[in-house]
Design an enzyme around this catalytic site. Structure first.
Site, PDB file in Angstrom:
ATOM      1  N   SER A  21       0.832  -1.201   0.000  1.00 24.72           N
ATOM      2  CA  SER A  21       0.000   0.000   0.000  1.00 24.72           C
ATOM      3  C   SER A  21       0.870   1.255   0.000  1.00 24.72           C
ATOM      4  O   SER A  21       1.785   1.380   0.822  1.00 24.72           O
ATOM      5  CB  SER A  21      -0.894  -0.009   1.244  1.00 24.72           C
ATOM      6  OG  SER A  21      -1.647   1.176   1.322  1.00 24.72           O
ATOM      7  N   LYS A  44      -3.430   2.329  -2.035  1.00 24.92           N
ATOM      8  CA  LYS A  44      -3.035   3.281  -1.001  1.00 24.92           C
ATOM      9  C   LYS A  44      -4.130   3.335   0.069  1.00 24.92           C
ATOM     10  O   LYS A  44      -5.313   3.315  -0.243  1.00 24.92           O
ATOM     11  CB  LYS A  44      -2.853   4.648  -1.649  1.00 24.92           C
ATOM     12  CG  LYS A  44      -2.416   5.764  -0.751  1.00 24.92           C
ATOM     13  CD  LYS A  44      -2.143   6.981  -1.612  1.00 24.92           C
ATOM     14  CE  LYS A  44      -2.026   8.271  -0.835  1.00 24.92           C
ATOM     15  NZ  LYS A  44      -1.348   8.204   0.413  1.00 24.92           N
ATOM     16  N   SER A  45      -3.740   3.390   1.332  1.00 28.06           N
ATOM     17  CA  SER A  45      -4.705   3.316   2.434  1.00 28.06           C
ATOM     18  C   SER A  45      -5.766   4.409   2.352  1.00 28.06           C
ATOM     19  O   SER A  45      -5.466   5.582   2.113  1.00 28.06           O
ATOM     20  CB  SER A  45      -3.991   3.413   3.783  1.00 28.06           C
ATOM     21  OG  SER A  45      -3.188   2.272   4.019  1.00 28.06           O
ATOM     22  N   ASN A 126      -4.403  -1.036   8.165  1.00 28.00           N
ATOM     23  CA  ASN A 126      -3.147  -0.322   8.365  1.00 28.00           C
ATOM     24  C   ASN A 126      -3.134   0.279   9.769  1.00 28.00           C
ATOM     25  O   ASN A 126      -3.704   1.330  10.017  1.00 28.00           O
ATOM     26  CB  ASN A 126      -2.994   0.770   7.302  1.00 28.00           C
ATOM     27  CG  ASN A 126      -1.668   1.506   7.406  1.00 28.00           C
ATOM     28  OD1 ASN A 126      -0.866   1.245   8.308  1.00 28.00           O
ATOM     29  ND2 ASN A 126      -1.420   2.436   6.500  1.00 28.00           N
ATOM     30  N   CYS A 129       0.872   3.418  10.224  1.00 23.76           N
ATOM     31  CA  CYS A 129       1.420   4.488   9.384  1.00 23.76           C
ATOM     32  C   CYS A 129       2.376   5.362  10.186  1.00 23.76           C
ATOM     33  O   CYS A 129       2.001   5.910  11.227  1.00 23.76           O
ATOM     34  CB  CYS A 129       0.287   5.347   8.809  1.00 23.76           C
ATOM     35  SG  CYS A 129       0.911   6.682   7.768  1.00 23.76           S
ATOM     36  N   GLY A 243       9.694  -4.695   3.316  1.00 25.88           N
ATOM     37  CA  GLY A 243      10.652  -3.837   3.996  1.00 25.88           C
ATOM     38  C   GLY A 243      12.058  -4.150   3.538  1.00 25.88           C
ATOM     39  O   GLY A 243      12.720  -5.023   4.108  1.00 25.88           O
ATOM     40  N   GLY A 244      12.532  -3.498   2.495  1.00 26.98           N
ATOM     41  CA  GLY A 244      13.896  -3.697   2.012  1.00 26.98           C
ATOM     42  C   GLY A 244      14.017  -4.564   0.782  1.00 26.98           C
ATOM     43  O   GLY A 244      15.086  -4.618   0.163  1.00 26.98           O
TER      44      GLY A 244
END
Length: 307
Positions: A21, A44-45, A126, A129, A243-244
């Protein structure tokens, strides 16, 4: 070439690559042929009410990554569903719907509306954020609000799986995961961005108006792989890991760490065409190493771990 298909939560995916997202926006301006090559796309949230987002600048280069401070800018769920969402469907790949809020009530209201909306396969909550001042920054780090939000959502959203997106920075990961398990989470999205900051040595001021934002990029990969590995020791719930991740090899590393699907965020912002090419590169590597399917590879290397 080798087969990359996966079946998670009863949903068949052509490959384990997803777009998280945020980086791809709502998807309406992205080439649909490119999206068709990805396992899944997360919008997107969306929030209950419209959000303007944070003041610019919202992005700052951080060497091996990027710090973003968008602030959940979106038109609100009512406007999104009436103006943007109809143009997205039918979507060219599996679609995940992400919502963010400040309270269990807000999540419940949105979930109730979405329960009867067709066109997406999974609802993502989510709770993490890093770019807003309100309570949504902290919700996912505390097992009590996580539990209450899930209770409220699961009462009114019964048609599809629910995944909880958690922050990487929390004092008690085991308790939060247990709260997810005990209150009906079907999957975990691990993890949102870690927070970071940069300062302008000429002016002495931070580059971002809010000082800090969500840091993402290849530099955090080892940190997130460890966190996903630790989470996998705590739960059998499907994990959407991110993440990464940036290169095709990362597909395998995140799966070996315990993820079931792998999100490529920053790479999507840099060049979605390159993300769409990742599956073919992974397929060629598997085939060249004697594997016909991704499942065959994972079973093989995990047998070696057991030995």
């Amino acid at each position: 070439m080798a087969n990359l298909t996966r079946k998670i939560l009863g949903i068949p995916f052509k490959n384990p690559i997803i777009i998280p997202s945020g980086p791809g926006g709502f998807g309406q301006e992205i080439n649909r042929s490119l999206l068709s090559k990805i396992g899944a796309f997360t919008i997107k949230s969306i929030t209950l009410e419209p959000k303007e987002g944070n003041p610019p600048p919202r992005l700052v280069d951080a060497g091996y990554g990027l710090i973003n401070s968008i602030g959940l800018q979106n038109p609100g769920i009512k406007m999104f569903l009436s103006t943007i969402y109809p143009k997205l469907c039918p979507f060219p790949t599996k679609l995940f719907f992400s919502i963010a809020g400040n309270s269990p009530r807000e999540f419940r209201e949105m979930a109730a509306v979405l329960n009867g909306i067709e066109g997406f396969e999974l609802l993502e909550l989510n709770l993490s954020c890093p770019n807003v001042k309100d309570a949504s920054t902290l919700l996912g780090a505390d097992p009590e609000p996580v539990a209450e939000i899930l209770k409220q959502v699961k009462e009114v959203f019964t048609t599809r799986p629910v995944s909880v997106k958690l922050p990487p920075e929390m004092p008690d990961l085991p308790s939060v995961i247990k709260a997810c398990e005990n209150n009906g989470a079907d999957a975990l999205t691990l993890f949102n961005c870690i927070t970071g900051a940069r300062f302008d040595i000429t002016t002495g001021k931070p580059f971002l108006k809010r000082v800090y934002g969500g840091y993402s990029g290849p530099a955090v990969k080892p940190i997130y792989l460890r966190k996903i590995y630790l989470a996998r020791q705590l739960t059998k719930l499907p994990i959407i890991g991110m993440g990464g991740a940036y290169e095709w090899e990362d597909i395998f590393e995140y799966l070996l760490a315990g993820a079931d699907l792998v999100g490529f965020g920053l790479r999507t912002m840099v060049d979605l065409t390159e993300v769409a090419e990742l599956p073919e590169k992974a397929q060629k590597w598997l085939f060249n190493h004697g594997y016909n399917t991704l499942s065959e590879y994972l079973q093989s290397v995990r047998r070696e771990e057991i030995k």
